[in-house]
Scaffold this motif. Structure first.
Motif, PDB file in Angstrom:
ATOM      1  N   HIS A   1     -15.174 -17.373 -16.372  1.00 28.17           N
ATOM      2  CA  HIS A   1     -14.300 -18.271 -17.373  1.00 28.17           C
ATOM      3  C   HIS A   1     -13.561 -19.093 -16.698  1.00 28.17           C
ATOM      4  O   HIS A   1     -12.311 -19.439 -16.686  1.00 28.17           O
ATOM      5  CB  HIS A   1     -13.420 -17.168 -17.521  1.00 28.17           C
ATOM      6  N   GLY A   2     -14.431 -20.034 -15.912  1.00 30.07           N
ATOM      7  CA  GLY A   2     -13.854 -21.421 -15.626  1.00 30.07           C
ATOM      8  C   GLY A   2     -13.054 -21.594 -14.164  1.00 30.07           C
ATOM      9  O   GLY A   2     -12.133 -22.307 -13.971  1.00 30.07           O
ATOM     10  N   TYR A   3     -13.012 -20.367 -13.464  1.00 32.44           N
ATOM     11  CA  TYR A   3     -11.899 -20.286 -12.313  1.00 32.44           C
ATOM     12  C   TYR A   3     -10.568 -20.827 -12.607  1.00 32.44           C
ATOM     13  O   TYR A   3      -9.724 -21.362 -11.747  1.00 32.44           O
ATOM     14  CB  TYR A   3     -12.566 -21.190 -11.296  1.00 32.44           C
ATOM     15  N   GLY A   4     -10.059 -20.169 -13.802  1.00 27.40           N
ATOM     16  CA  GLY A   4      -8.867 -20.671 -14.172  1.00 27.40           C
ATOM     17  C   GLY A   4      -8.504 -21.774 -14.865  1.00 27.40           C
ATOM     18  O   GLY A   4      -7.299 -22.297 -15.229  1.00 27.40           O
ATOM     19  N   SER A   5      -9.555 -22.437 -15.295  1.00 25.81           N
ATOM     20  CA  SER A   5      -9.672 -23.762 -16.431  1.00 25.81           C
ATOM     21  C   SER A   5      -9.456 -23.402 -17.637  1.00 25.81           C
ATOM     22  O   SER A   5      -9.145 -24.180 -18.380  1.00 25.81           O
ATOM     23  CB  SER A   5     -10.889 -24.545 -15.969  1.00 25.81           C
ATOM     24  N   GLU A   6      -9.974 -22.056 -18.225  1.00 25.23           N
ATOM     25  CA  GLU A   6      -9.507 -21.472 -19.328  1.00 25.23           C
ATOM     26  C   GLU A   6      -8.420 -20.931 -19.483  1.00 25.23           C
ATOM     27  O   GLU A   6      -7.775 -20.329 -18.706  1.00 25.23           O
ATOM     28  CB  GLU A   6     -10.825 -20.535 -19.789  1.00 25.23           C
ATOM     29  N   ILE A   7      -7.759 -21.083 -20.734  1.00 23.25           N
ATOM     30  CA  ILE A   7      -6.651 -20.532 -21.167  1.00 23.25           C
ATOM     31  C   ILE A   7      -6.826 -19.124 -21.047  1.00 23.25           C
ATOM     32  O   ILE A   7      -7.687 -18.391 -21.467  1.00 23.25           O
ATOM     33  CB  ILE A   7      -6.177 -20.671 -22.486  1.00 23.25           C
ATOM     34  N   PHE A   8      -5.970 -18.273 -20.246  1.00 25.30           N
ATOM     35  CA  PHE A   8      -5.941 -16.746 -20.064  1.00 25.30           C
ATOM     36  C   PHE A   8      -6.234 -15.869 -21.647  1.00 25.30           C
ATOM     37  O   PHE A   8      -5.548 -16.029 -22.413  1.00 25.30           O
ATOM     38  CB  PHE A   8      -4.932 -16.224 -19.398  1.00 25.30           C
ATOM     39  N   ASP A   9      -7.029 -14.981 -21.621  1.00 23.40           N
ATOM     40  CA  ASP A   9      -7.546 -14.376 -22.518  1.00 23.40           C
ATOM     41  C   ASP A   9      -7.385 -12.816 -22.587  1.00 23.40           C
ATOM     42  O   ASP A   9      -8.110 -12.277 -21.684  1.00 23.40           O
ATOM     43  CB  ASP A   9      -9.117 -14.657 -23.410  1.00 23.40           C
ATOM     44  N   HIS A  10      -6.314 -12.232 -22.972  1.00 23.92           N
ATOM     45  CA  HIS A  10      -5.872 -10.976 -22.684  1.00 23.92           C
ATOM     46  C   HIS A  10      -6.919  -9.995 -23.116  1.00 23.92           C
ATOM     47  O   HIS A  10      -7.275  -8.950 -22.283  1.00 23.92           O
ATOM     48  CB  HIS A  10      -4.338 -10.494 -23.419  1.00 23.92           C
ATOM     49  N   ILE A  11      -7.520 -10.266 -24.213  1.00 27.43           N
ATOM     50  CA  ILE A  11      -8.521  -9.363 -24.696  1.00 27.43           C
ATOM     51  C   ILE A  11      -9.786  -9.091 -24.020  1.00 27.43           C
ATOM     52  O   ILE A  11     -10.163  -8.095 -23.315  1.00 27.43           O
ATOM     53  CB  ILE A  11      -8.778  -9.603 -26.128  1.00 27.43           C
ATOM     54  N   GLN A  12     -10.188 -10.325 -23.569  1.00 23.26           N
ATOM     55  CA  GLN A  12     -11.411 -10.426 -22.792  1.00 23.26           C
ATOM     56  C   GLN A  12     -11.199  -9.742 -21.230  1.00 23.26           C
ATOM     57  O   GLN A  12     -11.956  -9.162 -20.603  1.00 23.26           O
ATOM     58  CB  GLN A  12     -11.883 -11.876 -22.592  1.00 23.26           C
ATOM     59  N   PHE A  13      -9.992  -9.890 -20.856  1.00 23.61           N
ATOM     60  CA  PHE A  13      -9.560  -9.552 -19.539  1.00 23.61           C
ATOM     61  C   PHE A  13      -9.527  -8.153 -19.581  1.00 23.61           C
ATOM     62  O   PHE A  13      -9.913  -7.399 -18.617  1.00 23.61           O
ATOM     63  CB  PHE A  13      -8.451 -10.556 -18.759  1.00 23.61           C
ATOM     64  N   ASP A  14      -8.825  -7.713 -20.511  1.00 21.78           N
ATOM     65  CA  ASP A  14      -8.831  -6.038 -20.470  1.00 21.78           C
ATOM     66  C   ASP A  14      -9.884  -5.510 -20.658  1.00 21.78           C
ATOM     67  O   ASP A  14     -10.537  -4.389 -20.095  1.00 21.78           O
ATOM     68  CB  ASP A  14      -8.034  -5.737 -22.110  1.00 21.78           C
ATOM     69  N   ASN A  15     -10.915  -6.068 -21.333  1.00 18.68           N
ATOM     70  CA  ASN A  15     -12.419  -5.506 -21.288  1.00 18.68           C
ATOM     71  C   ASN A  15     -13.002  -5.268 -20.267  1.00 18.68           C
ATOM     72  O   ASN A  15     -13.737  -4.379 -19.743  1.00 18.68           O
ATOM     73  CB  ASN A  15     -13.276  -6.219 -22.502  1.00 18.68           C
ATOM     74  N   TRP A  16     -12.750  -6.398 -19.234  1.00 26.42           N
ATOM     75  CA  TRP A  16     -13.109  -6.606 -17.883  1.00 26.42           C
ATOM     76  C   TRP A  16     -12.837  -5.309 -17.002  1.00 26.42           C
ATOM     77  O   TRP A  16     -13.453  -4.724 -16.208  1.00 26.42           O
ATOM     78  CB  TRP A  16     -12.927  -8.070 -17.045  1.00 26.42           C
ATOM     79  N   VAL A  17     -11.334  -5.320 -17.260  1.00 24.59           N
ATOM     80  CA  VAL A  17     -10.561  -4.384 -16.535  1.00 24.59           C
ATOM     81  C   VAL A  17     -11.115  -3.019 -16.695  1.00 24.59           C
ATOM     82  O   VAL A  17     -11.350  -2.134 -15.848  1.00 24.59           O
ATOM     83  CB  VAL A  17      -9.185  -4.295 -16.859  1.00 24.59           C
ATOM     84  N   LEU A  18     -11.552  -2.702 -18.148  1.00 23.64           N
ATOM     85  CA  LEU A  18     -11.916  -1.281 -18.406  1.00 23.64           C
ATOM     86  C   LEU A  18     -13.062  -1.129 -17.767  1.00 23.64           C
ATOM     87  O   LEU A  18     -13.569  -0.017 -17.912  1.00 23.64           O
ATOM     88  CB  LEU A  18     -11.815  -1.398 -20.043  1.00 23.64           C
ATOM     89  N   GLU A  19     -13.895  -2.084 -17.525  1.00 26.82           N
ATOM     90  CA  GLU A  19     -15.339  -1.794 -16.620  1.00 26.82           C
ATOM     91  C   GLU A  19     -15.036  -1.103 -15.270  1.00 26.82           C
ATOM     92  O   GLU A  19     -15.913  -0.353 -14.986  1.00 26.82           O
ATOM     93  CB  GLU A  19     -16.120  -3.192 -16.603  1.00 26.82           C
ATOM     94  N   GLY A  20     -13.817  -1.421 -14.784  1.00 31.47           N
ATOM     95  CA  GLY A  20     -13.536  -0.646 -13.399  1.00 31.47           C
ATOM     96  C   GLY A  20     -14.220  -0.991 -12.335  1.00 31.47           C
ATOM     97  O   GLY A  20     -14.814  -0.327 -11.289  1.00 31.47           O
ATOM     98  N   VAL A  21     -14.819  -2.332 -12.293  1.00 31.81           N
ATOM     99  CA  VAL A  21     -15.637  -3.062 -11.316  1.00 31.81           C
ATOM    100  C   VAL A  21     -15.102  -4.051 -10.371  1.00 31.81           C
ATOM    101  O   VAL A  21     -15.882  -4.581  -9.429  1.00 31.81           O
ATOM    102  CB  VAL A  21     -17.130  -3.177 -11.791  1.00 31.81           C
ATOM    103  N   ALA A  22     -13.929  -4.354 -10.381  1.00 32.37           N
ATOM    104  CA  ALA A  22     -13.273  -5.252  -9.613  1.00 32.37           C
ATOM    105  C   ALA A  22     -13.532  -4.903  -8.021  1.00 32.37           C
ATOM    106  O   ALA A  22     -13.576  -3.440  -7.932  1.00 32.37           O
ATOM    107  CB  ALA A  22     -11.717  -5.231  -9.863  1.00 32.37           C
ATOM    108  N   GLN A  23     -13.444  -5.677  -7.156  1.00 31.96           N
ATOM    109  CA  GLN A  23     -13.794  -5.171  -5.688  1.00 31.96           C
ATOM    110  C   GLN A  23     -12.940  -5.433  -4.917  1.00 31.96           C
ATOM    111  O   GLN A  23     -11.769  -6.242  -5.245  1.00 31.96           O
ATOM    112  CB  GLN A  23     -15.093  -6.354  -5.517  1.00 31.96           C
ATOM    113  N   ALA A  24     -12.887  -4.639  -3.806  1.00 36.05           N
ATOM    114  CA  ALA A  24     -11.685  -4.579  -2.919  1.00 36.05           C
ATOM    115  C   ALA A  24     -11.551  -5.905  -2.332  1.00 36.05           C
ATOM    116  O   ALA A  24     -12.550  -6.507  -1.898  1.00 36.05           O
ATOM    117  CB  ALA A  24     -12.066  -3.600  -1.732  1.00 36.05           C
TER     118      ALA A  24
END
Lengths: 268, 268
Positions: free
Chosen positions: B137-160
């Motif tokens: 998502h453009g490394y911060g160049s796109e306006i933050f999208d809560h819904i898309q980000f929430d979907n990403w969080v729900l995947e549970g695959v963020a790395q340490a």
């Protein structure tokens, strides 16, 4: 390589942002010297590029107030800081960005017109540059020498920091009350006035120096106390420009603060 | 060149460090978009080097909290931020320095042994990295999208974030009470626990998420309120690690704060 052999003076100086909630328990650390651990990984095969990366990381950590308090710059970063400060680096660009942002903010404020909207400027490394002095003293790699620095101040030849002079003039023109708040002692008042005036800073409303009653106070405490007095007179401190975190944090802080870059020294 | 066409959302969000002394007069600016003026001077003839200099200056200003609040990264700095975050730049070195410094500080604290010395960690971009999401998502160049980000969080695959995991383990081993304080909503509790555990974060004492009563609060207000509750229970908040200034400032702040680098987004 021996990057980041940084001696840190960890002491009980408040590092939190709000005086009310400072943890000041006596079980917290007393002054001691800490050496940052060496980092085993390298990011570049070129030692000069590697030093640039690491010293930039160190400088960013300084600007984000992550390393405070620190006593001298890392020995391996002397050339880096010299280059950064002396035209080859981005010191001037860094100051311009902060100055431009502060000016945008100042212009966006709808002044009340009652003469009580105020802006505070620190003096050394904010309005006036002592780069000539520090250039002769290792760019922050030597332990700070009060006597030698006082002699330099008494010469009254510190130069205007151009982006700050531009900001100063604009903020004044907008109608803010201009407070200069410096850690310089009261006996430097006339040389400070002369130096500032010679460099183009004019018509401030008040120049506040350290008086006898301020002796022994940290910069954070001294500047917080002075801001308290200013606010108690009814002024609203809208903006505050300084090169040290101790200019900006503590109690009675401004609505918005602007931290000017300074990788050469740290004042608690 | 059009460097620093940075859209800034200047609003009334508190930017001062101490909640008690915020200037909240209604004459102060309402949300508006500001474009930073173009800078006429250039420091290098090489446009890539010139961009690197200017984007580094921008990034340092972000880390020093000089540009807050900001909405997206400057359009001309997308490649710079991408490189910075992705191995070619100094993101990892920057995090290592802050983590090392925090560990040195943690080791220097003489814990009272009553189980009340606490350390707070934020989650996103502090313990867990969402770089994969932001890379798409453009490394911060796109306006933050809560819904898309929430979907990403729900995947549970963020790395340490490796330097943070190392710090986390050391701080825990030293005996600090471990508080995780995140702006993630309560309905992300189990996915957050699973993601953290899978990535090696274990045995925290409390995971605090945004509940129903926290809706509508800024991050500064939410996190200040939670720190207040923690302190009122008798804990001493010694350290606080976060990638946003809103993790660290406000009221009831920690004795010492550690700001992790994040040039991709800003949360008020």
């Amino acid at each position: 390589m021996n990057f980041f052999k940084l001696s840190l003076l960890l002491c009980l100086i408040p590092l939190a942002f709000s005086e009310e909630h400072l943890v000041t328990d006596p079980h917290l650390p007393r002054p001691l010297i800490i050496e940052l651990p060496q980092n085993s990984e390298t990011r570049s095969d070129d030692p000069i590029e590697e030093a640039r990366l690491r010293c930039t990381s160190w400088r960013v950590a300084v600007e984000a107030n992550n390393l405070s308090p620190w006593k001298t710059i890392p020995a391996d970063c002397v050339d880096y800081v010299k280059e950064y400060m002396s035209g080859g680096g981005s010191y001037e660009t860094d100051l311009e960005i902060v100055s431009n942002e502060a000016a945008e903010f100042a212009r966006s404020v709808d002044l009340k017109g009652d003469g009580l909207d105020a802006w505070i400027f620190d003096v050394d490394e904010t309005l006036l540059s002592n780069l000539r002095y520090y250039g002769q003293h290792g760019y922050g790699s030597e332990i700070f020498d009060h006597i030698q620095f006082d002699n330099w101040v008494l010469e009254g030849v510190a130069q205007a920091i151009k982006p700050s002079l531009k900001l100063y003039k604009e903020v004044r023109k907008l109608g803010f009350k201009m407070f200069l708040l410096t850690g310089r002692a009261e006996n430097k008042r006339s040389v400070t006035i002369n130096n500032l005036t010679k460099e183009g800073f004019e018509n401030w409303d008040r120049l506040i120096l350290r008086g006898g009653e301020d002796e022994g106070k940290t910069a954070v405490a001294f500047k917080s106390d002075k801001r308290k007095e200013i606010m108690e007179e009814g002024f609203r401190i809208i903006g505050n420009s300084g090169d040290q975190w101790s200019d900006l944090i503590g109690a009675y802080v401004s609505m918005r603060s602007f931290k000017l870059s300074n990788p050469m020294y740290f004042i608690s």
